[in-house]
Design a protein around this motif. Sequence first.
Motif, PDB file in Angstrom:
ATOM      1  N   ASP A  56       0.812  -1.209   0.000  1.00 24.43           N
ATOM      2  CA  ASP A  56       0.000   0.000   0.000  1.00 24.43           C
ATOM      3  C   ASP A  56       0.854   1.271   0.000  1.00 24.43           C
ATOM      4  O   ASP A  56       2.068   1.236   0.240  1.00 24.43           O
ATOM      5  N   LYS A  57       0.186   2.394  -0.226  1.00 22.44           N
ATOM      6  CA  LYS A  57       0.877   3.674  -0.366  1.00 22.44           C
ATOM      7  C   LYS A  57       1.437   4.205   0.949  1.00 22.44           C
ATOM      8  O   LYS A  57       2.253   5.143   0.942  1.00 22.44           O
ATOM      9  N   ASP A  58       1.008   3.644   2.080  1.00 18.32           N
ATOM     10  CA  ASP A  58       1.540   4.097   3.365  1.00 18.32           C
ATOM     11  C   ASP A  58       2.765   3.299   3.804  1.00 18.32           C
ATOM     12  O   ASP A  58       3.148   3.313   4.967  1.00 18.32           O
ATOM     13  N   VAL A  59       3.393   2.618   2.866  1.00 19.89           N
ATOM     14  CA  VAL A  59       4.633   1.878   3.114  1.00 19.89           C
ATOM     15  C   VAL A  59       5.812   2.682   2.571  1.00 19.89           C
ATOM     16  O   VAL A  59       5.792   3.124   1.423  1.00 19.89           O
ATOM     17  N   THR A  60       6.836   2.867   3.395  1.00 12.17           N
ATOM     18  CA  THR A  60       8.057   3.566   2.987  1.00 12.17           C
ATOM     19  C   THR A  60       9.211   2.582   2.939  1.00 12.17           C
ATOM     20  O   THR A  60       9.423   1.820   3.884  1.00 12.17           O
ATOM     21  N   VAL A  61       9.946   2.582   1.826  1.00 16.38           N
ATOM     22  CA  VAL A  61      11.109   1.709   1.663  1.00 16.38           C
ATOM     23  C   VAL A  61      12.305   2.580   1.292  1.00 16.38           C
ATOM     24  O   VAL A  61      12.248   3.352   0.333  1.00 16.38           O
ATOM     25  N   GLU A  62      13.391   2.463   2.045  1.00 14.65           N
ATOM     26  CA  GLU A  62      14.603   3.226   1.777  1.00 14.65           C
ATOM     27  C   GLU A  62      15.809   2.312   1.853  1.00 14.65           C
ATOM     28  O   GLU A  62      15.823   1.362   2.630  1.00 14.65           O
ATOM     29  N   GLY A  63      16.824   2.619   1.062  1.00 15.81           N
ATOM     30  CA  GLY A  63      18.050   1.828   1.090  1.00 15.81           C
ATOM     31  C   GLY A  63      18.946   2.184  -0.069  1.00 15.81           C
ATOM     32  O   GLY A  63      18.681   3.129  -0.813  1.00 15.81           O
ATOM     33  N   ASP A  64      20.029   1.446  -0.234  1.00 12.78           N
ATOM     34  CA  ASP A  64      20.888   1.656  -1.391  1.00 12.78           C
ATOM     35  C   ASP A  64      20.131   1.228  -2.656  1.00 12.78           C
ATOM     36  O   ASP A  64      19.925   2.006  -3.578  1.00 12.78           O
ATOM     37  N   TYR A  65      19.720  -0.044  -2.674  1.00 15.54           N
ATOM     38  CA  TYR A  65      18.863  -0.566  -3.732  1.00 15.54           C
ATOM     39  C   TYR A  65      17.515  -0.857  -3.085  1.00 15.54           C
ATOM     40  O   TYR A  65      17.363  -1.838  -2.349  1.00 15.54           O
ATOM     41  N   ALA A  66      16.547  -0.005  -3.327  1.00 15.02           N
ATOM     42  CA  ALA A  66      15.258  -0.097  -2.648  1.00 15.02           C
ATOM     43  C   ALA A  66      14.158  -0.447  -3.645  1.00 15.02           C
ATOM     44  O   ALA A  66      14.181  -0.020  -4.802  1.00 15.02           O
ATOM     45  N   SER A  67      13.202  -1.233  -3.166  1.00 20.63           N
ATOM     46  CA  SER A  67      12.121  -1.671  -4.044  1.00 20.63           C
ATOM     47  C   SER A  67      10.817  -1.803  -3.270  1.00 20.63           C
ATOM     48  O   SER A  67      10.810  -2.177  -2.101  1.00 20.63           O
ATOM     49  N   GLY A  68       9.730  -1.525  -3.960  1.00 20.15           N
ATOM     50  CA  GLY A  68       8.416  -1.699  -3.371  1.00 20.15           C
ATOM     51  C   GLY A  68       7.969  -3.134  -3.321  1.00 20.15           C
ATOM     52  O   GLY A  68       6.898  -3.431  -2.776  1.00 20.15           O
ATOM     53  N   LEU A  69       8.781  -4.062  -3.849  1.00 21.47           N
ATOM     54  CA  LEU A  69       8.422  -5.484  -3.788  1.00 21.47           C
ATOM     55  C   LEU A  69       9.649  -6.322  -3.414  1.00 21.47           C
ATOM     56  O   LEU A  69       9.813  -6.704  -2.267  1.00 21.47           O
ATOM     57  N   ILE A  70      10.535  -6.613  -4.378  1.00 20.28           N
ATOM     58  CA  ILE A  70      11.756  -7.374  -4.117  1.00 20.28           C
ATOM     59  C   ILE A  70      12.936  -6.575  -4.658  1.00 20.28           C
ATOM     60  O   ILE A  70      12.919  -6.139  -5.813  1.00 20.28           O
ATOM     61  N   SER A  71      13.977  -6.414  -3.851  1.00 20.96           N
ATOM     62  CA  SER A  71      15.065  -5.539  -4.256  1.00 20.96           C
ATOM     63  C   SER A  71      15.973  -6.169  -5.310  1.00 20.96           C
ATOM     64  O   SER A  71      16.143  -5.627  -6.390  1.00 20.96           O
ATOM     65  N   LYS A  72      16.575  -7.324  -4.990  1.00 25.04           N
ATOM     66  CA  LYS A  72      17.562  -7.912  -5.889  1.00 25.04           C
ATOM     67  C   LYS A  72      17.095  -9.284  -6.364  1.00 25.04           C
ATOM     68  O   LYS A  72      16.690 -10.121  -5.563  1.00 25.04           O
ATOM     69  N   VAL A  73      17.176  -9.507  -7.670  1.00 25.81           N
ATOM     70  CA  VAL A  73      16.747 -10.784  -8.254  1.00 25.81           C
ATOM     71  C   VAL A  73      17.929 -11.405  -8.980  1.00 25.81           C
ATOM     72  O   VAL A  73      18.468 -10.811  -9.915  1.00 25.81           O
ATOM     73  N   GLN A  74      18.330 -12.600  -8.553  1.00 18.22           N
ATOM     74  CA  GLN A  74      19.472 -13.262  -9.164  1.00 18.22           C
ATOM     75  C   GLN A  74      19.070 -14.306 -10.206  1.00 18.22           C
ATOM     76  O   GLN A  74      19.862 -14.658 -11.060  1.00 18.22           O
ATOM     77  N   GLN A  75      17.857 -14.842 -10.090  1.00 16.73           N
ATOM     78  CA  GLN A  75      17.387 -15.801 -11.089  1.00 16.73           C
ATOM     79  C   GLN A  75      15.895 -15.632 -11.304  1.00 16.73           C
ATOM     80  O   GLN A  75      15.336 -14.591 -10.998  1.00 16.73           O
ATOM     81  N   LYS A  76      15.231 -16.654 -11.817  1.00 16.66           N
ATOM     82  CA  LYS A  76      13.857 -16.545 -12.294  1.00 16.66           C
ATOM     83  C   LYS A  76      12.883 -16.045 -11.236  1.00 16.66           C
ATOM     84  O   LYS A  76      12.864 -16.523 -10.119  1.00 16.66           O
ATOM     85  N   LEU A  77      12.057 -15.089 -11.646  1.00 14.63           N
ATOM     86  CA  LEU A  77      11.032 -14.528 -10.781  1.00 14.63           C
ATOM     87  C   LEU A  77       9.789 -14.252 -11.599  1.00 14.63           C
ATOM     88  O   LEU A  77       9.847 -13.643 -12.670  1.00 14.63           O
ATOM     89  N   SER A  78       8.639 -14.714 -11.111  1.00 12.97           N
ATOM     90  CA  SER A  78       7.360 -14.475 -11.766  1.00 12.97           C
ATOM     91  C   SER A  78       6.494 -13.613 -10.855  1.00 12.97           C
ATOM     92  O   SER A  78       6.300 -13.949  -9.684  1.00 12.97           O
ATOM     93  N   ILE A  79       5.985 -12.497 -11.377  1.00 15.63           N
ATOM     94  CA  ILE A  79       5.104 -11.606 -10.631  1.00 15.63           C
ATOM     95  C   ILE A  79       3.780 -11.528 -11.371  1.00 15.63           C
ATOM     96  O   ILE A  79       3.729 -11.125 -12.532  1.00 15.63           O
ATOM     97  N   GLU A  80       2.704 -11.933 -10.695  1.00 13.52           N
ATOM     98  CA  GLU A  80       1.394 -11.979 -11.335  1.00 13.52           C
ATOM     99  C   GLU A  80       0.364 -11.250 -10.471  1.00 13.52           C
ATOM    100  O   GLU A  80       0.262 -11.495  -9.270  1.00 13.52           O
ATOM    101  N   ASN A  81      -0.395 -10.365 -11.107  1.00 18.01           N
ATOM    102  CA  ASN A  81      -1.532  -9.712 -10.454  1.00 18.01           C
ATOM    103  C   ASN A  81      -1.123  -9.027  -9.154  1.00 18.01           C
ATOM    104  O   ASN A  81      -1.785  -9.163  -8.120  1.00 18.01           O
ATOM    105  N   CYS A  82      -0.026  -8.282  -9.196  1.00 21.25           N
ATOM    106  CA  CYS A  82       0.483  -7.586  -8.018  1.00 21.25           C
ATOM    107  C   CYS A  82       0.605  -6.093  -8.304  1.00 21.25           C
ATOM    108  O   CYS A  82       0.708  -5.675  -9.456  1.00 21.25           O
ATOM    109  N   TYR A  83       0.601  -5.292  -7.243  1.00 25.71           N
ATOM    110  CA  TYR A  83       0.917  -3.881  -7.400  1.00 25.71           C
ATOM    111  C   TYR A  83       1.601  -3.361  -6.151  1.00 25.71           C
ATOM    112  O   TYR A  83       1.476  -3.939  -5.068  1.00 25.71           O
ATOM    113  N   SER A  84       2.339  -2.267  -6.327  1.00 33.32           N
ATOM    114  CA  SER A  84       2.983  -1.602  -5.206  1.00 33.32           C
ATOM    115  C   SER A  84       2.811  -0.097  -5.366  1.00 33.32           C
ATOM    116  O   SER A  84       3.087   0.458  -6.426  1.00 33.32           O
ATOM    117  N   LYS A  85       2.333   0.539  -4.311  1.00 36.44           N
ATOM    118  CA  LYS A  85       2.205   1.994  -4.279  1.00 36.44           C
ATOM    119  C   LYS A  85       3.143   2.592  -3.233  1.00 36.44           C
ATOM    120  O   LYS A  85       2.977   3.735  -2.819  1.00 36.44           O
TER     121      LYS A  85
END
Length: 212
Positions: free
Chosen positions: A167-196
């Motif tokens: 939701d929009k009331d979530v704050t994420v801070e960092g060097d590499y910051a993401s509203g879902l997953i920061s670092k992906v090294q191999q296969k990742l499937s994202i379906e029917n998701c959102y981040s505000k």
Amino acid sequence: TDNWDGSDATRFAAGNGSESNPYLISTAEQLAYLMNLCSTKGTEATKNKHFALIANINLNDVTNANWKDNGAYEWFYGTSENTSAVFAGTFDGRGHVIKGIYIKETAKLYNGLFPALSINATVKNLGIADSYICGNAKAGNYTGALAGLRTASTSGNGVKIQSCYVDKDVTVEGDYASGLISKVQQKLSIENCYSKASVTGAADSALFVAEA
């Protein structure tokens, strides 16, 4: 829903971890118990195991606008290695919401609700709201609302994230910051998701994946 008291439970509410009878999580302490298992036993604790959330979870009382400054309990299950604190099972939120995640003072290299996801991990039907997840200016940290890292693996079908939102009331801070997953090294499937989420990255940032 009771707020977290900062401790780990010693068992889940019910279940045996099978697909038809998953481990049931009804309290913040039981959710912390799951993360402690990941931290202490790695992938073997959750591989091919199923977990289901059966209640909304409050890790801190977020009804006060200044909750982060009033003795908030830290979600201290981050990891400094990509081979530990890894969740490798199936986590079904069953439409429930986790609120009040607070990470700052004890932030590590990989930070999030789950520090890391691996092999055939699936996270689905889960919401994250009213949370503050900060990498605390540690150089090269990976900080995501849902997970800091999708680890590399030589086997498995990859990680699946299905029907989740931040939701929009979530704050994420960092060097590499993401509203879902920061670092992906191999296969990742994202379906029917959102981040505000409100996302700020010193090196890079993104609503879904900061570095791949």
